[in-house]
Design an enzyme around this catalytic site. Structure first.
Site, PDB file in Angstrom:
ATOM      1  N   HIS A 203       0.352  -1.452   3.238  1.00  0.00           N
ATOM      2  CA  HIS A 203      -0.375  -0.478   2.402  1.00  0.00           C
ATOM      3  C   HIS A 203      -0.704   0.754   3.244  1.00  0.00           C
ATOM      4  CE1 HIS A 203      -2.379   0.680  -1.221  1.00  0.00           C
ATOM      5  NE2 HIS A 203      -3.601   0.640  -0.728  1.00  0.00           N
TER       6      HIS A 203
ATOM      7  N   ASP B 276      -5.766  -4.822  -2.478  1.00  0.00           N
ATOM      8  CA  ASP B 276      -5.417  -3.667  -1.639  1.00  0.00           C
ATOM      9  C   ASP B 276      -6.588  -3.301  -0.725  1.00  0.00           C
ATOM     10  OD1 ASP B 276      -3.126  -3.604  -3.120  1.00  0.00           O
ATOM     11  OD2 ASP B 276      -3.345  -1.534  -3.799  1.00  0.00           O
ATOM     12  N   ASP B 277      -6.260  -2.607   0.340  1.00  0.00           N
ATOM     13  CA  ASP B 277      -7.208  -1.879   1.210  1.00  0.00           C
ATOM     14  C   ASP B 277      -7.925  -2.707   2.281  1.00  0.00           C
ATOM     15  OD1 ASP B 277      -6.420   0.141  -0.421  1.00  0.00           O
ATOM     16  OD2 ASP B 277      -8.405   0.673  -1.183  1.00  0.00           O
TER      17      ASP B 277
ATOM     18  N   HIS C 244      -9.271  -5.103  -5.254  1.00  0.00           N
ATOM     19  CA  HIS C 244      -9.481  -4.662  -3.870  1.00  0.00           C
ATOM     20  C   HIS C 244     -10.459  -5.624  -3.199  1.00  0.00           C
ATOM     21  CE1 HIS C 244      -8.040  -1.097  -5.987  1.00  0.00           C
ATOM     22  NE2 HIS C 244      -7.617  -0.643  -4.824  1.00  0.00           N
TER      23      HIS C 244
ATOM     24  N   HIS D  29      -3.998   5.025   5.236  1.00  0.00           N
ATOM     25  CA  HIS D  29      -4.441   5.210   3.845  1.00  0.00           C
ATOM     26  C   HIS D  29      -5.105   6.588   3.690  1.00  0.00           C
ATOM     27  CE1 HIS D  29      -6.111   4.055  -0.124  1.00  0.00           C
ATOM     28  NE2 HIS D  29      -5.246   3.076  -0.093  1.00  0.00           N
TER      29      HIS D  29
HETATM   30 ZN   LIG Z   1      -5.288   1.514  -1.513  1.00  0.00          ZN
END
Ligand SMILES: [Zn+2]
Length: 258
Positions: A126, A75-76, A221, A130
């Site tokens: 995602h 993620d991210d 991540h 964010h």
């Molecule tokens: Zn995230």
């Protein structure tokens, strides 16, 4: 497991019952407070623990799979420093993964995003920003965020993404409506590494390796040196255990794109 609609219905019915009862006898105010407190507690837990499937259903693993597959997810990203290191490690170990990208990071690093796809990995949504306050966005704001990322990725790669990983793992009625409206598939995890917490590399790795087995989806991540080092050791561990990392769409046997 608890579902929002069931919980709300039960609490409404019990409150009506209490109000009815209050015509015949004294119901102390504390009882109403306790009711509200428990409802709030369940709702908060249901919003933060994605595996409860409280507001809507996400997919967290596929324990019925016959192959020795697991799915590592990131993620991210994409991150200019760490995503290339992650891609190199995955290539070296002939592993595939899924990257749930933040739209504004893709906008800043489109070539890095293309490299993820060119290497045969899957990409998912995602959110665009964010934002820390994402959990408080209304349905329109959530849809705008998700659609902006879908649109951006389509313009860069031609792919129309179907997979969504909730930011912070938070779900709520607005996100539920938006996921349904945009016909997205929500992807959770069942092995959370907690690699963004102050836990050291060995602790993070142990959290994963102590419980991982075929069909699992791991959350990592691609945003820190620590996570890269964890990935390096995890890939060696998986090889030792004859487990192979594949994309989430492969492990879940679903479509990643329209
Ligand atoms: Zn995230």
């Amino acid at each position: 497991m608890l579902r929002r609609k069931t919980v709300n219905t039960v609490f409404i019915l019990l409150t009506v019952l209490l109000l009815g009862l209050s015509f015949f006898t004294v119901v102390p105010l504390i009882v109403y407070f306790l009711f509200f407190f428990f409802w709030l507690l369940i709702t908060i837990c249901g919003s933060f623990f994605i595996r409860w499937n409280y507001h809507y259903k996400s997919l967290h693993s596929n324990k019925n799979i016959t192959n020795n597959f697991v799915a590592i997810t990131f993620d991210d990203g994409p991150h200019p420093q760490y995503t290339p290191q992650v891609l190199n490690l995955l290539k070296k170990h002939n592993a595939k993964a899924t990257f749930f990208c933040i739209g504004q990071n893709v906008e800043q690093h489109p070539n890095l995003f293309k490299a993820i796809i060119d290497d045969g990995h899957t990409v998912g949504n995602h959110t665009f920003s964010h934002a820390r306050s994402f959990g408080f966005f209304n349905e329109e704001e959530v849809s705008k965020e998700l659609y902006k990322t879908i649109d951006l990725i389509k313009s860069i790669s031609g792919l129309q993404m179907k997979l969504y990983r909730p930011a912070f793992g938070v779900t709520n009625p607005s996100i539920a409506k938006s996921v349904k409206k945009l016909n997205l598939t929500s992807i959770g995890w069942n092995v959370r590494s907690l690699d963004t917490t102050p836990r050291n590399e060995s602790m993070v790795l142990k959290r994963i390796t102590s419980k991982i087995s075929k069909g699992d989806i791991v959350l990592l991540h691609d945003t820190s040196e620590k996570s890269v080092r964890v990935l390096e050791r995890l890939l060696l561990f998986l090889e030792e255990k004859k487990l192979k990392s594949v994309t989430v769409d492969q492990i879940l046997q679903i479509k990643a794109y329209e």
